[in-house]
Every structure is written in C-alpha cells, then in structure tokens.
Design an enzyme around this catalytic site. Sequence first.
Site, PDB file in Angstrom:
ATOM      1  N   CYS A 123       0.880  -1.151  -0.019  1.00 55.28           N
ATOM      2  CA  CYS A 123       0.096  -0.058   0.039  1.00 55.28           C
ATOM      3  C   CYS A 123       1.019   1.208   0.066  1.00 55.28           C
ATOM      4  CB  CYS A 123      -1.155   0.062   1.161  1.00 55.28           C
ATOM      5  SG  CYS A 123      -1.847  -1.437   1.396  1.00 55.28           S
ATOM      6  N   HIS A 264      -3.718   6.847   3.154  1.00 55.19           N
ATOM      7  CA  HIS A 264      -4.092   5.551   2.460  1.00 55.19           C
ATOM      8  C   HIS A 264      -5.538   5.200   2.851  1.00 55.19           C
ATOM      9  CE1 HIS A 264      -3.992   1.346   1.264  1.00 55.19           C
ATOM     10  NE2 HIS A 264      -3.959   0.914   2.652  1.00 55.19           N
ATOM     11  N   ASN A 294     -10.171  -1.007   0.130  1.00 55.44           N
ATOM     12  CA  ASN A 294      -8.717  -0.789   0.174  1.00 55.44           C
ATOM     13  C   ASN A 294      -8.195  -1.363  -1.322  1.00 55.44           C
ATOM     14  OD1 ASN A 294      -5.826  -1.071   0.622  1.00 55.44           O
ATOM     15  ND2 ASN A 294      -6.075  -1.907   2.525  1.00 55.44           N
TER      16      ASN A 294
HETATM   17  O1  UT7 Z   1      -3.816  -1.753   3.662  1.00 54.03           O
HETATM   18  C1  UT7 Z   1      -2.738  -2.307   4.451  1.00 54.03           C
HETATM   19  C2  UT7 Z   1      -2.937  -2.021   5.911  1.00 54.03           C
HETATM   20  N1  UT7 Z   1      -4.433  -2.864   6.223  1.00 54.03           N
HETATM   21  C3  UT7 Z   1      -4.973  -2.157   7.028  1.00 54.03           C
HETATM   22  O2  UT7 Z   1      -4.771  -1.358   7.650  1.00 54.03           O
HETATM   23  C4  UT7 Z   1      -6.046  -3.056   7.957  1.00 54.03           C
HETATM   24  C5  UT7 Z   1      -5.896  -3.114   9.394  1.00 54.03           C
HETATM   25  N2  UT7 Z   1      -6.793  -3.656  10.265  1.00 54.03           N
HETATM   26  C6  UT7 Z   1      -8.274  -3.533  10.072  1.00 54.03           C
HETATM   27  O3  UT7 Z   1      -8.736  -2.403   9.426  1.00 54.03           O
HETATM   28  C7  UT7 Z   1      -9.232  -4.081  10.938  1.00 54.03           C
HETATM   29  O4  UT7 Z   1      -8.442  -4.805  11.875  1.00 54.03           O
HETATM   30  C8  UT7 Z   1     -10.215  -5.018  10.572  1.00 54.03           C
HETATM   31  C9  UT7 Z   1     -11.241  -4.097   9.557  1.00 54.03           C
HETATM   32  C10 UT7 Z   1      -9.491  -5.885   9.481  1.00 54.03           C
HETATM   33  C11 UT7 Z   1     -10.676  -5.874  11.553  1.00 54.03           C
HETATM   34  O5  UT7 Z   1     -11.592  -5.039  12.470  1.00 54.03           O
HETATM   35  P1  UT7 Z   1     -11.315  -5.253  13.843  1.00 54.03           P
HETATM   36  O6  UT7 Z   1     -11.983  -4.389  14.585  1.00 54.03           O
HETATM   37  O7  UT7 Z   1      -9.821  -5.430  14.364  1.00 54.03           O
HETATM   38  O8  UT7 Z   1     -12.142  -6.654  14.176  1.00 54.03           O
HETATM   39  P2  UT7 Z   1     -11.421  -7.957  14.544  1.00 54.03           P
HETATM   40  O9  UT7 Z   1     -10.540  -8.699  13.567  1.00 54.03           O
HETATM   41  O10 UT7 Z   1     -10.783  -7.929  15.852  1.00 54.03           O
HETATM   42  O11 UT7 Z   1     -12.549  -9.033  14.621  1.00 54.03           O
HETATM   43  C12 UT7 Z   1     -13.383  -8.794  15.454  1.00 54.03           C
HETATM   44  C13 UT7 Z   1     -14.606  -9.887  15.410  1.00 54.03           C
HETATM   45  C14 UT7 Z   1     -14.203 -11.079  15.378  1.00 54.03           C
HETATM   46  O12 UT7 Z   1     -15.176 -12.209  15.815  1.00 54.03           O
HETATM   47  P3  UT7 Z   1     -14.969 -12.302  17.490  1.00 54.03           P
HETATM   48  O13 UT7 Z   1     -13.592 -13.215  17.478  1.00 54.03           O
HETATM   49  O14 UT7 Z   1     -14.970 -11.208  18.165  1.00 54.03           O
HETATM   50  O15 UT7 Z   1     -16.181 -13.173  17.518  1.00 54.03           O
HETATM   51  C15 UT7 Z   1     -14.135 -11.481  13.878  1.00 54.03           C
HETATM   52  O16 UT7 Z   1     -14.251 -12.779  13.614  1.00 54.03           O
HETATM   53  O17 UT7 Z   1     -15.423  -9.400  14.033  1.00 54.03           O
HETATM   54  C16 UT7 Z   1     -15.386 -10.944  13.240  1.00 54.03           C
HETATM   55  N3  UT7 Z   1     -15.277 -10.278  11.958  1.00 54.03           N
HETATM   56  C17 UT7 Z   1     -16.271 -10.325  11.334  1.00 54.03           C
HETATM   57  N4  UT7 Z   1     -17.669 -10.300  11.454  1.00 54.03           N
HETATM   58  C18 UT7 Z   1     -18.428  -9.921  10.350  1.00 54.03           C
HETATM   59  C19 UT7 Z   1     -14.080 -10.454  11.235  1.00 54.03           C
HETATM   60  N5  UT7 Z   1     -14.616  -9.986   9.986  1.00 54.03           N
HETATM   61  C20 UT7 Z   1     -15.895  -9.880   9.700  1.00 54.03           C
HETATM   62  C21 UT7 Z   1     -16.915  -9.668   8.751  1.00 54.03           C
HETATM   63  N6  UT7 Z   1     -18.149  -9.739   9.286  1.00 54.03           N
HETATM   64  N7  UT7 Z   1     -16.473  -9.423   7.501  1.00 54.03           N
END
Ligand code: UT7
Length: 337
Positions: A123, A264, A294
């Site tokens: 990115c 970004h 993204n």
């Molecule tokens: O471009 C390069 C750089 N990339 C980035 O900057 C991305 C950085 N990371 C992020 O933007 C975020 O971490 C995400 C958007 C990827 C994820 O958001 P989060 O708030 O960190 O969620 P998480 O990964 O901690 O997941 C929270 C919950 C999990 O369930 P449990 O374990 O709490 O029961 C996931 O399984 O949300 C669940 N989950 C979803 N639920 C519904 C993960 N993806 C989804 C989804 N729909 N698509």
Amino acid sequence: MSQVASNGSSGSPVRIAGTGSYLPEKILTNEDLEKLVETSDEWITSRTGIKQRRVAAEGELTSHMAAKAGEKALEQAGIDGADVELIIVSTITPDTLTPATACYVQQHIGALKSVAFDVSAACSGFLYALEIARHSIGSGAFNNALIIGAEKLSAFVNWTDRNTCVLFGDGAGAAVLTRSENGDGRILSSRLGTDGAQAELLNIPGGGSACPITPENADQNLASLAMQGREVFKHAVNAMKRAAEDAIESAGLTAADIKLVIPHQANIRIIDAIVDRLEVPSENVFINVDKYGNTSAAAVAIALDEAHRQGRIEKGDKVLLVAFGAGLTWASAVVEW
Ligand code: UT7
C-alpha cells in the site's frame, strides 16, 4: 526497522504535472458480500467505513487498469505516451511474476522509448515510486516519469474468508512527474520506512518460490491475502502518524499549513485516529474508502486524482500524502501544488 529520510536537497525540484485514475465498472456492495460470507453491511460499515468496492471484469488485468489511469495523467500533463521516459508501476497483483507489469503498460500506452519496471511495497508503493521518480528526474537522468499504483486484488482474495474479502477492491491511479520550472509546485519532502520483522502480519504466503502452488496445496487458498488485522491496525496508526509528522517537519511546515491530507484508504477508523493525532481538521482530509475499499498501491493515487479533479487542490496548496502497508512499509510526502 529502518527509516530513510529525504527532503529534496539533492538535485532539481520535481513537480506533479498531471494525475489520472481508473476504476472498473463492476460494483460489489456490502449487501452482495452478505450473500457470499457470514457478514453484514452493519459490521463492514462500522468497522471499516467501506460500503462498496470495484471488481475488475473478466480478462481485465492490472496492466489494463494501470494504462488507463496513466493515459489520463499524461493527457492532463500534456505529454504524449511516446515521450514518456520512465514508467514505474507499484503493484502486489502483477499480471505475471515476470516480466514487470510496467513492461505491459509501456506497450499499452506506446511509451516505446521508456525504461519500465515495478516496485513492490504494497500500500506504500505509490509513494515509494514517487520518491524513486523524483530522484531520477532531480538527478537529471530522466526528464519525466509516469508513476502508477494499480491492483487487481480480487484475484488474490480468498472469497470464503470474511476477515479479508470485505476489505479490498480493484483500481488504478497515476501521476506524471516533471522538473519544476518557473515557480511551479514541487515535492517538498518525503519519508520512506520498512520493518521486515513484521512481514508475516500481512502477506500472500503462497505462489512465490517459498511456497509454490502445487496440486497438493491448491485447495488451501495460499495465494490469497492473509492478515492479522488488529496488529496491522496498531502499526498503521503509529507509523503513519510518525511518517506524516516527519514529512511535514522536513518540509519546514506545521500541520496548520497542510491544505489537504490524502491518507491510505484502508479503514475509516485508521484515518480518524491519524487525523485526531495530527490535529488536522476533518474537512481537510480526503476520504473515498467508502466507495472503493482498500486498493493497496492504487489507493493514495486514486484519492489524489479525485481530490485534484474535484478542485480540492489549488495552485500553491500543500498536500500531505501518507500510506502504510505490508512489509511492513510506510511512506509520506508533502507536495506543493
Ligand atoms: O492496507 C494495508 C493495511 N491494512 C490495514 O490497515 C487493515 C488494518 N486492520 C483493520 O482495518 C481491522 O483490524 C479489520 C477491519 C481488518 C478488522 O476489524 P477489527 O475491529 O480489528 O475486528 P477483529 O479482527 O478484531 O474482529 C472482531 C470480530 C471477530 O469475531 P470475534 O472473534 O470477536 O467473535 C471476527 O471474527 O469480528 C469478526 N469479523 C467479522 N464479522 C462480520 C471479522 N470479519 C468480519 C466480517 N463480518 N467481515
């Protein structure tokens, strides 16, 4: 961890003479994704700010999108494809492992006298290309450069993994760089950084020489993006804040001098956190993550072109570009328009 600083002290000043972008027609909404994986518009919108993303058509390649964005940037700069001297494409989704996607772009736009190669910095790649091109022109080695960020991430997404498939989109953005003359704008400063110790936080584990795709592992989706989202999130906020502050300071400016921040576009919560820490008014921040998701190396380039064409950047304005991605890599630049 390494951090390379650059403030434009070497060589002639260089400016952005034109921008362009291209987005494929097909729109994939959050509602469409609800039919593919267990997710919801509410989750995707509240956690990322993304409402929809674009997906390349069958047979539409990274190089096709790159060339279309590049042609628009060249048209705006008033430079003919045949006169382009340097092409740098930043992508993690090349048409082929070799040759470079830039070689295909060279043919598509008829830049037959150009030197063309790819940069792989995820990115952050468009800003890595900007820095390489700036020094290539500033040193006198080239008179102009076409830099492009282009991605067909839809080809490297595991469409059964809700953790990643909702995040990414396809598209391309481009800029033409030339020597700055007669008081034109110029690139004032730039910062690049890399931390290879965190490489496993965000990668495509298969398909390279470390892990070729074989009949035995073909069902494991190894040639797809894998990410430890929460960890990446923390690094993204810290690294982008630091890179932004460093670029502003090395340009001899303060945050109050920045007319527009173009970050970004990965997650609205990351953008909000950075803007908060930099103490920039939110109306001075360009956001299109809701429309495109993204698009990795293309994201800053597309946003720059949209901001420019919407009249949000005027002559004399100072614009901050800042990015973060796999590597880990990060990059920033302050450009006077
Ligand atoms: O471009 C390069 C750089 N990339 C980035 O900057 C991305 C950085 N990371 C992020 O933007 C975020 O971490 C995400 C958007 C990827 C994820 O958001 P989060 O708030 O960190 O969620 P998480 O990964 O901690 O997941 C929270 C919950 C999990 O369930 P449990 O374990 O709490 O029961 C996931 O399984 O949300 C669940 N989950 C979803 N639920 C519904 C993960 N993806 C989804 C989804 N729909 N698509």
